[in-house]
Design a protein around this motif. Structure first.
Motif, PDB file in Angstrom:
ATOM      1  N   GLN A   1       0.849  -1.184   0.000  1.00 10.10           N
ATOM      2  CA  GLN A   1       0.000   0.000   0.000  1.00 10.10           C
ATOM      3  C   GLN A   1       0.887   1.237   0.000  1.00 10.10           C
ATOM      4  OE1 GLN A   1      -3.017  -0.334   2.974  1.00 10.10           O
ATOM      5  NE2 GLN A   1      -3.259   1.865   3.174  1.00 10.10           N
ATOM      6  N   ALA A   2       0.476   2.263  -0.712  1.00 13.48           N
ATOM      7  CA  ALA A   2       1.189   3.543  -0.702  1.00 13.48           C
ATOM      8  C   ALA A   2       0.696   4.366   0.472  1.00 13.48           C
ATOM      9  CB  ALA A   2       0.955   4.297  -2.002  1.00 13.48           C
ATOM     10  N   MET A   3       1.624   5.043   1.139  1.00 16.70           N
ATOM     11  CA  MET A   3       1.257   5.972   2.197  1.00 16.70           C
ATOM     12  C   MET A   3       2.167   7.187   2.096  1.00 16.70           C
ATOM     13  SD  MET A   3       2.688   4.067   5.684  1.00 16.70           S
ATOM     14  CE  MET A   3       1.848   5.176   6.764  1.00 16.70           C
ATOM     15  N   PRO A   4       1.726   8.337   2.615  1.00 18.63           N
ATOM     16  CA  PRO A   4       2.566   9.531   2.530  1.00 18.63           C
ATOM     17  C   PRO A   4       3.916   9.296   3.202  1.00 18.63           C
ATOM     18  CG  PRO A   4       0.371  10.084   3.328  1.00 18.63           C
ATOM     19  CD  PRO A   4       0.475   8.590   3.308  1.00 18.63           C
ATOM     20  N   LYS A   5       4.973   9.891   2.631  1.00 20.92           N
ATOM     21  CA  LYS A   5       6.297   9.738   3.238  1.00 20.92           C
ATOM     22  C   LYS A   5       6.295  10.381   4.616  1.00 20.92           C
ATOM     23  CE  LYS A   5       8.317  13.797   1.084  1.00 20.92           C
ATOM     24  NZ  LYS A   5       9.263  14.307   0.126  1.00 20.92           N
ATOM     25  N   GLU A   6       7.248   9.983   5.425  1.00 21.12           N
ATOM     26  CA  GLU A   6       7.338  10.488   6.789  1.00 21.12           C
ATOM     27  C   GLU A   6       7.554  11.998   6.784  1.00 21.12           C
ATOM     28  OE1 GLU A   6       9.207   7.815  10.013  1.00 21.12           O
ATOM     29  OE2 GLU A   6      10.356   7.445   8.175  1.00 21.12           O
ATOM     30  N   ASN A   7       6.929  12.679   7.743  1.00 19.07           N
ATOM     31  CA  ASN A   7       7.100  14.127   7.871  1.00 19.07           C
ATOM     32  C   ASN A   7       8.564  14.463   8.111  1.00 19.07           C
ATOM     33  OD1 ASN A   7       4.391  14.695   7.555  1.00 19.07           O
ATOM     34  ND2 ASN A   7       3.956  14.589   9.749  1.00 19.07           N
ATOM     35  N   GLY A   8       9.014  15.524   7.486  1.00 15.66           N
ATOM     36  CA  GLY A   8      10.381  15.968   7.684  1.00 15.66           C
ATOM     37  C   GLY A   8      11.403  15.287   6.790  1.00 15.66           C
ATOM     38  N   ARG A   9      11.004  14.301   6.053  1.00 12.68           N
ATOM     39  CA  ARG A   9      11.921  13.576   5.179  1.00 12.68           C
ATOM     40  C   ARG A   9      11.826  14.174   3.777  1.00 12.68           C
ATOM     41  NH1 ARG A   9      13.264   7.327   4.962  1.00 12.68           N
ATOM     42  NH2 ARG A   9      13.329   7.711   7.155  1.00 12.68           N
ATOM     43  N   GLU A  10      12.976  14.581   3.221  1.00 11.73           N
ATOM     44  CA  GLU A  10      12.953  15.156   1.870  1.00 11.73           C
ATOM     45  C   GLU A  10      12.679  14.101   0.815  1.00 11.73           C
ATOM     46  OE1 GLU A  10      15.828  17.881   0.449  1.00 11.73           O
ATOM     47  OE2 GLU A  10      16.110  18.790   2.422  1.00 11.73           O
ATOM     48  N   GLU A  11      13.369  12.976   0.906  1.00 11.64           N
ATOM     49  CA  GLU A  11      13.219  11.903  -0.072  1.00 11.64           C
ATOM     50  C   GLU A  11      12.433  10.751   0.554  1.00 11.64           C
ATOM     51  OE1 GLU A  11      14.267  11.963  -3.291  1.00 11.64           O
ATOM     52  OE2 GLU A  11      14.858  14.043  -2.897  1.00 11.64           O
ATOM     53  N   PRO A  12      11.603  10.080  -0.219  1.00 17.24           N
ATOM     54  CA  PRO A  12      10.888   8.929   0.328  1.00 17.24           C
ATOM     55  C   PRO A  12      11.858   7.773   0.609  1.00 17.24           C
ATOM     56  CG  PRO A  12      10.484   9.123  -2.025  1.00 17.24           C
ATOM     57  CD  PRO A  12      11.271  10.329  -1.617  1.00 17.24           C
ATOM     58  N   ASN A  13      11.534   6.977   1.594  1.00 19.90           N
ATOM     59  CA  ASN A  13      12.325   5.795   1.937  1.00 19.90           C
ATOM     60  C   ASN A  13      12.011   4.701   0.923  1.00 19.90           C
ATOM     61  OD1 ASN A  13      13.834   3.885   3.272  1.00 19.90           O
ATOM     62  ND2 ASN A  13      12.300   3.517   4.853  1.00 19.90           N
ATOM     63  N   ARG A  14      13.022   4.177   0.234  1.00 22.31           N
ATOM     64  CA  ARG A  14      12.828   3.131  -0.773  1.00 22.31           C
ATOM     65  C   ARG A  14      13.496   1.847  -0.299  1.00 22.31           C
ATOM     66  NH1 ARG A  14       8.889   5.644  -2.414  1.00 22.31           N
ATOM     67  NH2 ARG A  14       8.931   6.919  -4.301  1.00 22.31           N
ATOM     68  N   ILE A  15      12.822   1.117   0.549  1.00 24.64           N
ATOM     69  CA  ILE A  15      13.354  -0.119   1.126  1.00 24.64           C
ATOM     70  C   ILE A  15      13.556  -1.197   0.067  1.00 24.64           C
ATOM     71  CG2 ILE A  15      11.047  -0.956   1.773  1.00 24.64           C
ATOM     72  CD1 ILE A  15      14.248  -1.548   3.811  1.00 24.64           C
ATOM     73  N   GLY A  16      12.723  -1.247  -0.957  1.00 19.90           N
ATOM     74  CA  GLY A  16      12.838  -2.287  -1.981  1.00 19.90           C
ATOM     75  C   GLY A  16      14.177  -2.283  -2.678  1.00 19.90           C
ATOM     76  N   PHE A  17      14.720  -1.111  -2.926  1.00 23.74           N
ATOM     77  CA  PHE A  17      16.007  -1.018  -3.608  1.00 23.74           C
ATOM     78  C   PHE A  17      17.140  -1.445  -2.676  1.00 23.74           C
ATOM     79  CE2 PHE A  17      13.093   1.702  -5.885  1.00 23.74           C
ATOM     80  CZ  PHE A  17      13.263   1.247  -7.178  1.00 23.74           C
ATOM     81  N   ARG A  18      17.047  -1.139  -1.374  1.00 22.08           N
ATOM     82  CA  ARG A  18      18.054  -1.609  -0.418  1.00 22.08           C
ATOM     83  C   ARG A  18      17.984  -3.118  -0.264  1.00 22.08           C
ATOM     84  NH1 ARG A  18      16.492   2.877   2.660  1.00 22.08           N
ATOM     85  NH2 ARG A  18      15.618   1.577   4.285  1.00 22.08           N
TER      86      ARG A  18
END
Length: 159
Positions: free
Chosen positions: A128-145
């Motif tokens: 599911q998509a959810m808004p990125k965390e407040n204060g974070r410039e770039e979204p967290n991309r766990i799939g690529f890590r």
């Protein structure tokens, strides 16, 4: 039955590669994980030598990464667990414990830490998509890590 002639090497390779199939209502839908070639890091080890946990873990990485590729820059991936009332979790980590356990690490929308431990036979996850965390410039991309770690893991097994 087709009349295509294959070498013994091609037959052996075909027997080891998993099969996947998908149909989308929209013929212009973005390619899904089933439609993309498996990365070398996943193909390197034959499926029959993988535990159910390892094989489920690797495919989940592919699904998460593909899902993230379609997100907007202000969205991150989260997962909802079906069959229960645990809600959704922002995915911050994932692992497996052979032979049959998958673990998800993350936070709930209220910020509380959470961990989901599931037997592979009970695996049932909704991305599911959810808004990125407040204060974070770039979204967290766990799939690529996760995919990068998978590639490193399989390379170290080869050496």
């Amino acid at each position: 039955m087709d009349n295509e002639i294959k070498t013994s090497a091609e037959l052996a390779e075909d027997a080891q590669l998993p099969r996947a199939h998908v149909v989308h209502a929209d013929p212009n839908a973005p390619a899904s994980s089933e439609q993309k070639p498996l990365p070398d890091s996943v193909k390197r080890k034959p499926v029959e030598t993988k535990s159910p946990a390892e094989w489920a873990y690797q495919r989940l990485i592919l699904y998460i990464q593909n899902f993230e590729e379609q997100l907007d820059s202000d969205e991150e991936v989260a997962m909802g667990f079906t069959g229960g009332s645990v809600g959704i979790m922002r995915i911050e980590g994932m692992g497996y414990f052979d032979p049959d356990i998958i673990t998800f690490y993350g936070t709930q929308p209220d910020g509380s830490r959470s961990q989901m431990i599931q037997h592979v036979s009970q695996l049932n996850v909704m991305l599911q998509a959810m808004p990125k965390e407040n204060g974070r410039e770039e979204p967290n991309r766990i799939g690529f890590r996760l995919a990068a770690d998978l590639a490193e893991e399989t390379e170290s097994e080869d050496t």
